[in-house]
Structure formats: structure tokens, C-alpha cells
Design an enzyme around this catalytic site. Structure first.
Site, PDB file in Angstrom:
ATOM      1  N   HIS A 190       0.821  -1.213   0.000  1.00  0.00           N
ATOM      2  CA  HIS A 190       0.000   0.000   0.000  1.00  0.00           C
ATOM      3  C   HIS A 190       0.853   1.259   0.000  1.00  0.00           C
ATOM      4  O   HIS A 190       0.527   2.247  -0.650  1.00  0.00           O
ATOM      5  CB  HIS A 190      -0.915   0.009   1.228  1.00  0.00           C
ATOM      6  CG  HIS A 190      -2.198  -0.694   0.978  1.00  0.00           C
ATOM      7  ND1 HIS A 190      -2.649  -1.727   1.753  1.00  0.00           N
ATOM      8  CD2 HIS A 190      -3.120  -0.507   0.024  1.00  0.00           C
ATOM      9  CE1 HIS A 190      -3.801  -2.154   1.293  1.00  0.00           C
ATOM     10  NE2 HIS A 190      -4.117  -1.424   0.239  1.00  0.00           N
ATOM     11  N   ARG A 288      -6.795  -4.581 -14.818  1.00  0.00           N
ATOM     12  CA  ARG A 288      -6.476  -5.936 -14.333  1.00  0.00           C
ATOM     13  C   ARG A 288      -7.636  -6.448 -13.477  1.00  0.00           C
ATOM     14  O   ARG A 288      -7.680  -6.188 -12.281  1.00  0.00           O
ATOM     15  CB  ARG A 288      -5.193  -5.905 -13.503  1.00  0.00           C
ATOM     16  CG  ARG A 288      -3.923  -5.636 -14.299  1.00  0.00           C
ATOM     17  CD  ARG A 288      -2.712  -5.650 -13.375  1.00  0.00           C
ATOM     18  NE  ARG A 288      -1.473  -5.922 -14.072  1.00  0.00           N
ATOM     19  CZ  ARG A 288      -0.554  -5.003 -14.375  1.00  0.00           C
ATOM     20  NH1 ARG A 288      -0.738  -3.758 -14.032  1.00  0.00           N
ATOM     21  NH2 ARG A 288       0.549  -5.350 -15.006  1.00  0.00           N
ATOM     22  N   ARG A 324      -8.937  -6.650 -19.247  1.00  0.00           N
ATOM     23  CA  ARG A 324      -8.368  -7.991 -19.426  1.00  0.00           C
ATOM     24  C   ARG A 324      -9.186  -8.980 -18.616  1.00  0.00           C
ATOM     25  O   ARG A 324      -9.480  -8.723 -17.442  1.00  0.00           O
ATOM     26  CB  ARG A 324      -6.914  -7.989 -18.940  1.00  0.00           C
ATOM     27  CG  ARG A 324      -6.317  -9.369 -18.901  1.00  0.00           C
ATOM     28  CD  ARG A 324      -4.855  -9.312 -18.594  1.00  0.00           C
ATOM     29  NE  ARG A 324      -4.603  -9.075 -17.188  1.00  0.00           N
ATOM     30  CZ  ARG A 324      -3.376  -8.904 -16.698  1.00  0.00           C
ATOM     31  NH1 ARG A 324      -2.334  -8.890 -17.502  1.00  0.00           N
ATOM     32  NH2 ARG A 324      -3.200  -8.713 -15.423  1.00  0.00           N
ATOM     33  N   GLU A 425       2.013 -12.452 -24.865  1.00  0.00           N
ATOM     34  CA  GLU A 425       2.891 -12.620 -23.706  1.00  0.00           C
ATOM     35  C   GLU A 425       3.730 -13.887 -23.804  1.00  0.00           C
ATOM     36  O   GLU A 425       4.539 -14.150 -22.919  1.00  0.00           O
ATOM     37  CB  GLU A 425       2.051 -12.711 -22.428  1.00  0.00           C
ATOM     38  CG  GLU A 425       1.209 -11.493 -22.159  1.00  0.00           C
ATOM     39  CD  GLU A 425       0.372 -11.649 -20.903  1.00  0.00           C
ATOM     40  OE1 GLU A 425       0.744 -11.086 -19.869  1.00  0.00           O
ATOM     41  OE2 GLU A 425      -0.657 -12.350 -20.970  1.00  0.00           O
ATOM     42  N   ASN A 448       6.087  -7.846 -19.566  1.00  0.00           N
ATOM     43  CA  ASN A 448       6.574  -8.429 -18.305  1.00  0.00           C
ATOM     44  C   ASN A 448       6.686  -9.945 -18.475  1.00  0.00           C
ATOM     45  O   ASN A 448       7.701 -10.561 -18.141  1.00  0.00           O
ATOM     46  CB  ASN A 448       5.620  -8.112 -17.152  1.00  0.00           C
ATOM     47  CG  ASN A 448       5.327  -6.634 -17.041  1.00  0.00           C
ATOM     48  OD1 ASN A 448       6.095  -5.815 -17.536  1.00  0.00           O
ATOM     49  ND2 ASN A 448       4.226  -6.282 -16.412  1.00  0.00           N
ATOM     50  N   ASP A 449       5.616 -10.537 -19.004  1.00  0.00           N
ATOM     51  CA  ASP A 449       5.655 -11.981 -19.231  1.00  0.00           C
ATOM     52  C   ASP A 449       6.410 -12.329 -20.501  1.00  0.00           C
ATOM     53  O   ASP A 449       7.174 -13.302 -20.515  1.00  0.00           O
ATOM     54  CB  ASP A 449       4.230 -12.549 -19.297  1.00  0.00           C
ATOM     55  CG  ASP A 449       3.680 -12.774 -17.900  1.00  0.00           C
ATOM     56  OD1 ASP A 449       4.426 -13.307 -17.063  1.00  0.00           O
ATOM     57  OD2 ASP A 449       2.526 -12.396 -17.645  1.00  0.00           O
ATOM     58  N   ARG A 459      10.490 -13.502 -13.853  1.00  0.00           N
ATOM     59  CA  ARG A 459      10.351 -12.062 -13.580  1.00  0.00           C
ATOM     60  C   ARG A 459      10.439 -11.736 -12.103  1.00  0.00           C
ATOM     61  O   ARG A 459      10.603 -10.589 -11.716  1.00  0.00           O
ATOM     62  CB  ARG A 459       9.045 -11.526 -14.194  1.00  0.00           C
ATOM     63  CG  ARG A 459       7.795 -12.158 -13.640  1.00  0.00           C
ATOM     64  CD  ARG A 459       6.573 -11.816 -14.480  1.00  0.00           C
ATOM     65  NE  ARG A 459       5.842 -10.664 -13.963  1.00  0.00           N
ATOM     66  CZ  ARG A 459       4.661 -10.261 -14.427  1.00  0.00           C
ATOM     67  NH1 ARG A 459       4.085 -10.891 -15.442  1.00  0.00           N
ATOM     68  NH2 ARG A 459       4.046  -9.227 -13.932  1.00  0.00           N
ATOM     69  N   CYS A 496       1.258  -3.067 -22.868  1.00  0.00           N
ATOM     70  CA  CYS A 496       0.833  -2.731 -21.508  1.00  0.00           C
ATOM     71  C   CYS A 496       1.782  -3.289 -20.460  1.00  0.00           C
ATOM     72  O   CYS A 496       1.491  -3.230 -19.270  1.00  0.00           O
ATOM     73  CB  CYS A 496      -0.594  -3.208 -21.262  1.00  0.00           C
ATOM     74  SG  CYS A 496      -0.772  -4.980 -21.480  1.00  0.00           S
TER      75      CYS A 496
HETATM   76  C1  PEP Z   1       2.570  -8.367 -18.706  1.00  0.00           C
HETATM   77  O1  PEP Z   1       2.813  -9.562 -18.524  1.00  0.00           O
HETATM   78  O2  PEP Z   1       3.344  -7.575 -19.300  1.00  0.00           O
HETATM   79  C2  PEP Z   1       1.321  -7.799 -18.178  1.00  0.00           C
HETATM   80  C3  PEP Z   1       0.964  -6.551 -18.452  1.00  0.00           C
HETATM   81  O3  PEP Z   1       0.578  -8.602 -17.358  1.00  0.00           O
HETATM   82  P1  PEP Z   1       0.923  -8.826 -15.788  1.00  0.00           P
HETATM   83  O4  PEP Z   1       2.075  -7.940 -15.424  1.00  0.00           O
HETATM   84  O5  PEP Z   1      -0.334  -8.510 -15.068  1.00  0.00           O
HETATM   85  O6  PEP Z   1       1.281 -10.285 -15.803  1.00  0.00           O
HETATM   86 MG    MG Z   2       1.201 -10.881 -17.859  1.00  0.00          MG
END
Ligand code: PEP
Ligand code: MG
Length: 562
Positions: A190, A288, A324, A425, A448-449, A459, A496
Site C-alpha cells: 500500500h 487488471r 483484461r 505474452e 513483463n511476461d 520475472r 501494456c
Molecule cells: C505483462 O505480462 O506484461 C502484463 C501486463 O501482465 P501482468 O504484469 O499482469 O502479468
Molecule cells: Mg502478464
């Protein structure tokens, strides 16, 4: 160079220069051996302390709503609920009846609940912070301890603390405090979320090394690099003092040669919608929905999900909102769903795989809520599916949308079909991006994925953190390929993942042809400014060089030359 550099996790990508003030809210409990306990008096004291704490919380709630926003103030409602929790109250009364002073009884009762929350995953574990906050407040009242007033630390202070609770953070005035750093905490705690919504330079999770930084020391909190520079040199001091971030740009932006790029917000909690609008988001590029499923005992109903999505659409009446579908599994676990343990959860039943599991039952409810919201909300709804690896999965997800529409027809409920998209992803999705794009309206790259799977680098694991870098040519080429295949199929393509919010990479991403960049609200002004200072034709040439480069350092040289 600074005398010393400590490393943590950047919570807000801003730098601040200031003087260390330590915040230590510890209280001393009475030793039960030393006091004679009058059970009735202790019980009355406890009831009076609850009333005082409630009055304080209500006052802080009102002040936070005023200074930060109504949404951020909502955390105090959760605190009031904990204060009134009958299980905790019973546990306190039982301990008092057993002969403990009220303060020790409070400490024990809250301690047990805090332990339970700490044993859970992700954001549930962060509720432990809220409980600590309520416990400490009650203990301060019961032991008559002075409360350190974080709202009145001297101008230019950098607050250091073991941890900051939500109400601690809410007291910080971003106009006077230069930043903060904490020993514990992660990006989604938080305190970190508050810091981002206040655009306050902050790093969390620095570890015990922070304890050695004495009060009165000059430091730079670099929330971008995730570092605390102890005793910075002149250049570092100047760079930090100059970092005020870009001014909010409310209108849509285009490059100097007229190429439009949508700059949208990633929204984790419904409360972040208004902050996104305030920071100039054109719309939402990633809502999300799994966060609607956290911090509760059972899944949200169709109506609750409908309301949440409708709120998002009403916040951006002229914009696009990309929602999503549920993305659980991997690091995102929801205790009440009782999902099976997996040896490699990141390679397991995540994202769309879980939604398509016939046992899940959650997908149909969510899709009905989304289709209804599309008809009633002001903005334009787009729905995308996470972690797709095959065309078969996409086709099954599209069939599920058809079934949800048929259910609503049967019920005679109004609905609209939203635009549909796929998150890219997985390497599998990159290789069939042409087939996926031919079946939907848009693609959105989740770097990210995608980076973790292209580079085979977890990650979450800082030991391979260096490899989890989207500027490696393997990832840059995956992005380029996805954009080219999407455009060839007349689909728009966004990004994203966190990469989209890094202003140093904006020119590269614009040059690679992304139509939309979506990020946490705090960097929207910087990215909008970067887009409007970029020349598209030059950016495209540089991006071509970057995607043909053989090494990360070659890619980075091209980026830095801009
Ligand atoms: C990602 O994987 O880049 C993504 C935006 O989803 P999350 O970070 O929620 O896995
Ligand atoms: Mg992801």
C-alpha cells in the site's frame, strides 16, 4: 559519486534530494508482571481506545480525501472495519478476562491475525500492514504514547522507516517531503501504491542496510533506479533536484510529424481510475480484473463486475477502456479459489488456460458482466484475453463470448459486443501473431511476461534480473514481429507491460510502430511529452537499426543516441 549506494525497489520513478528523518512508531507495552489488572477497568479502557481510534481514523479519512482523493481515503474504511472486527474484539476481551492489561491483550489479538495474513500470498499478505496500523494506533492510545507527526516533518525531509503503513503514508505531504525509503515492502504494498498516486519519490524493500543511514544525512531517493544515494555528489544532487517530472498533458498527443500514439493507463484497482484521468490518460490500456477478486472471501458477482467495468467506462466517456479477463495463476493466487499447487506455476494453468478450464465457471460470469457493461457504459469497451499461446485457445475464448451473448439473449438482458483482443505474452503467440490478429480487433504486448518467456528468466527472481530486460534483441524482435503482423491484419497493437512506461524507451516503441502505450499513471505525463518530441520518421529508422542489432548493448547505444 555518492559515498554509498543502497539498492531497493523503485516505487515511483521520481528522484528527490533531502535530509534523513527516521520514523520509528514503536510503543512500549506494560510488563503484565508489574501491573495489577482490574478487568472491568481494562475492558472500559479498551472500549474507550476503540472510540478514540475511530474518531482519529474518521478525521484522517476526511483529511486524506481532501488532500489525496476520495479513492485513496477508502483505505481508512478498511481500518475502521478491522477496528470493529468482532473476532478480534472477542480475542481482546478474552485476554483481558484472563488477566492481561488491555494493551497486551490488543497486541496478542492483533498479532495472531497479522500472522495469518502474512502467511497468505500477494495482496492478502499486505493486509497485514493495515492490521499493524490499527494495532499500533490502539496501542498508542492505550499507552499514552506520543505520535510522531509525519505531516509536520521539516521541509525537504526524506523519511526512512522500517515500514510505512497506509495511514503513515497518507500523512506525508508531497509538497514538503522529498521522498521516502523503507526497509521492507514491495511494489504492490500500500505504501508504494500511495507513493505512486502522490508522485512521491520512493523506494521500498531496501533491507537492513537502511538502518545504518543516520538521521540528518543528505540522501537522494532515486525511485527510477531503485537506489538510495547516501552523501550524493554535486551532479547527483543537481539531477535529483531538477527531477520534477513533466507537466500533465490532457489532450491526445502526436509526434512532431503528426503520427498519433494513444497513451493510456494500467489500472489495478478501481480506485486508480480517477488518478489516471487526472494524470492525462487518454483511456485505460489494461484493467487488471483479478484485483476485483482479491481482498475478499468469494468471487465478485456478475453485478459487481458489471458495476466496476461500467465505472471505468464512465470515467473515460470519450476514451477506450481495455479490460483484461481474469488473469490468475503464476504469482497471482486467490486463496478462496483453492487452486491446485503447481511445481512451475509460471508455466502452469495461468491466464486464459484457467478461464477455459471447464471447472472454472468464472469466465462465463465475467463475460456476461463485460457484455452488459459494454452496452451501458459511456466509453468504448475492449476486452482482451491473457496468456494466449495458441489459436485454439483464442477460438475457445471467442466461443465463450458467443455463449455469454446467447445467455443474455435468453435472459432478455441488453448487451453489446465489445471489440476483442489478445495479449501477446508468450513466444507461441508471437509466432502465430498473424493468425491471432486475423481473428480479433487488436493485440496488446505484455512485456513483463513476454520477456520472462523469451529470455527464460523468471520475472520474480532477482538472480536473473539482468536477463529480464526487454531491450535484449530477442524481445525487441518479438515486439517488431508482433506489430508488423498485427498491422498486416488491420489490427491495432498496444503495449501494456512495464516497458511501455519507461520514457527512455518511448522513441524506440513509437518507432517500432506501437499504436498505444499503457502504463501506471505516474509516468503518463513524461511519456506523452516524449511522444510529442519524437519525430516518427527518425524513430522508425532507429527502431529498424535496433531490431537488427545483435546485442543488448548495441540496442542501448541506439536508444541512448536519441
Ligand atoms: C505483462 O505480462 O506484461 C502484463 C501486463 O501482465 P501482468 O504484469 O499482469 O502479468
Ligand atoms: Mg502478464
Amino acid at each position: 559519486m555518492a559515498d554509498r549506494t543502497l539498492h531497493g525497489t523503485g516505487a515511483t520513478p521520481r528522484s528527490g534530494l533531502g535530509t534523513v528523518v527516521w520514523y520509528d512508531p514503536e510503543v512500549t507495552l506494560p510488563d503484565p508482571e508489574d501491573v495489577t489488572v482490574d478487568r472491568d477497568a481494562e475492558s472500559e479502557q479498551f472500549a474507550a481506545a476503540v472510540e478514540t481510534a475511530r474518531a482519529e481514523l474518521e478525521a484522517e479519512r476526511a483529511a486524506t480525501a481532501d488532500r489525496v482523493g476520495e479513492d485513496e481515503a477508502a483505505v481508512f474504511d478498511a481500518h475502521i472495519q478491522f477496528l470493529e472486527d468482532p473476532t478480534i474484539e472477542d480475542a481482546v476481551e478474552t485476554s483481558i478476562a484472563d488477566g492481561l492489561p488491555a494493551a497486551n491483550a490488543v497486541d496478542n489479538a492483533f498479532g495472531e491475525h497479522i500472522e495469518q495474513f502474512e502467511g497468505m500470498d500477494g495482496r492478502m499478505a499486505e493486509r497485514a500492514d493495515d492490521l499493524r496500523d490499527v494495532r499500533d494506533r490502539l496501542l498508542r492510545v492505550l499507552t499514552d504514547s506520543e505520535r510522531v507527526n509525519l505531516g509536520q516533518v521539516p521541509e525537504g525531509s526524506v523519511v526512512l522507516a522500517e515500514r510505512l503503513t497506509p495511514s503513515d503514508t497518507a500523512q506525508l505531504d508531497p509538497d514538503t517531503v522529498a521522498g521516502f525509503a523503507t526497509v521492507t515492502g514491495g511494489r504492490t504494498s500500500h505504501a508504494a501504491i500511495f507513493a505512486r498516486s502522490l508522485a512521491l519519490p520512493a523506494i521500498v524493500g531496501v533491507g537492513d542496510a537502511l538502518d545504518d543511514v543516520a538521521g540528518g544525512t543528505e540522501v537522494v531517493v532515486d525511485g527510477d533506479a531503485g537506489t538510495l544515494l547516501v552523501g550524493p555528489d554535486e551532479d547527483e544532487r543537481e539531477a535529483a533536484a531538477a527531477d520534477t517530472g513533466a507537466a500533465v498533458v490532457d489532450e491526445a498527443v502526436e509526434t512532431t510529424d503528426g503520427h498519433h500514439v494513444e497513451v493510456a493507463a494500467n489500472v489495478g484497482r478501481p480506485e486508480e481510475l480517477s488518478a489516471a484521468a487526472d494524470r492525462g490518460a487518454d483511456g485505460v490500456g489494461l484493467f487488471r480484473t483479478e484485483f476485483l477478486f482479491l481482498d475478499r472471501e468469494s468471487p465478485p458477482s456478475e453485478d459487481e463486475q458489471y458495476e466496476a467495468v461500467r465505472d471505468a467506462l464512465d470515467t473515460f466517456p470519450d476514451g477506450r477502456v481495455v479490460v483484461r479477463t481474469l488473469d490468475i495463476g503464476g504469482d497471482k493466487r486467490i486463496p478462496y479459489l483453492d487452486l491446485p499447487e503447481e511445481e512451475n506455476p509460471f508455466l502452469g494453468e495461468r491466464g486464459i488456460r484457467r478461464s477455459l478450464d471447464p471447472d472454472s465457471g468464472l469466465f462465463a460470469t465475467q463475460l456476461r458482466a463485460l457484455l452488459r457493461a459494454a452496452a451501458d457504459g459511456a466509453g468504448e469497451l475492449n476486452v482482451m484475453f491473457p496468456l494466449v499461446a495458441t489459436v485454439e485457445e483464442l477460438e475457445a475464448a471467442l466461443d465463450a463470448v458467443d455463449s455469454a451473448a446467447a445467455d443474455l439473449d435468453d435472459r432478455g438482458v441488453a448487451y453489446e459486443r465489445p471489440s476483442l483482443g489478445v495479449m501477446i505474452e508468450t513466444p507461441g503467440a508471437v509466432f502465430v501473431a498473424d493468425e491471432l490478429a486475423a481473428r480479433v480487433d487488436f493485440l496488446s504486448i505484455g512485456t513483463n511476461d513476454l520477456t520472462q518467456y523469451v529470455m527464460a528468466a523468471d520475472r520474480e527472481n532477482e538472480r536473473v534480473g539482468d536477463l529480464h530486460d526487454p531491450t535484449y534483441p530477442g524481445v525487441v524482435r518479438a515486439i517488431h514481429r508482433t506489430v508488423a503482423r498485427a498491422h498486416a491484419a488491420d489490427a491495432w497493437v498496444g503495449m501494456c507491460g512495464e516497458m511501455a512506461g519507461d520514457p527512455d524507451l518511448t522513441e524506440l516503441l513509437v518507432g517500432l510502430g506501437l499504436d498505444e502505450l499503457s502504463m501506471s499513471a505516474v509516468t503518463i505525463p513524461d511519456v506523452k511529452t516524449e511522444v510529442s518530441e519524437t519525430e516518427y520518421s527518425t524513430a522508425s529508422e532507429r527502431a529498424d537499426n535496433a531490431r537488427l542489432a545483435a546485442t543488448r548493448s548495441a540496442v542501448q547505444t541506439i536508444i541512448q543516441d536519441t
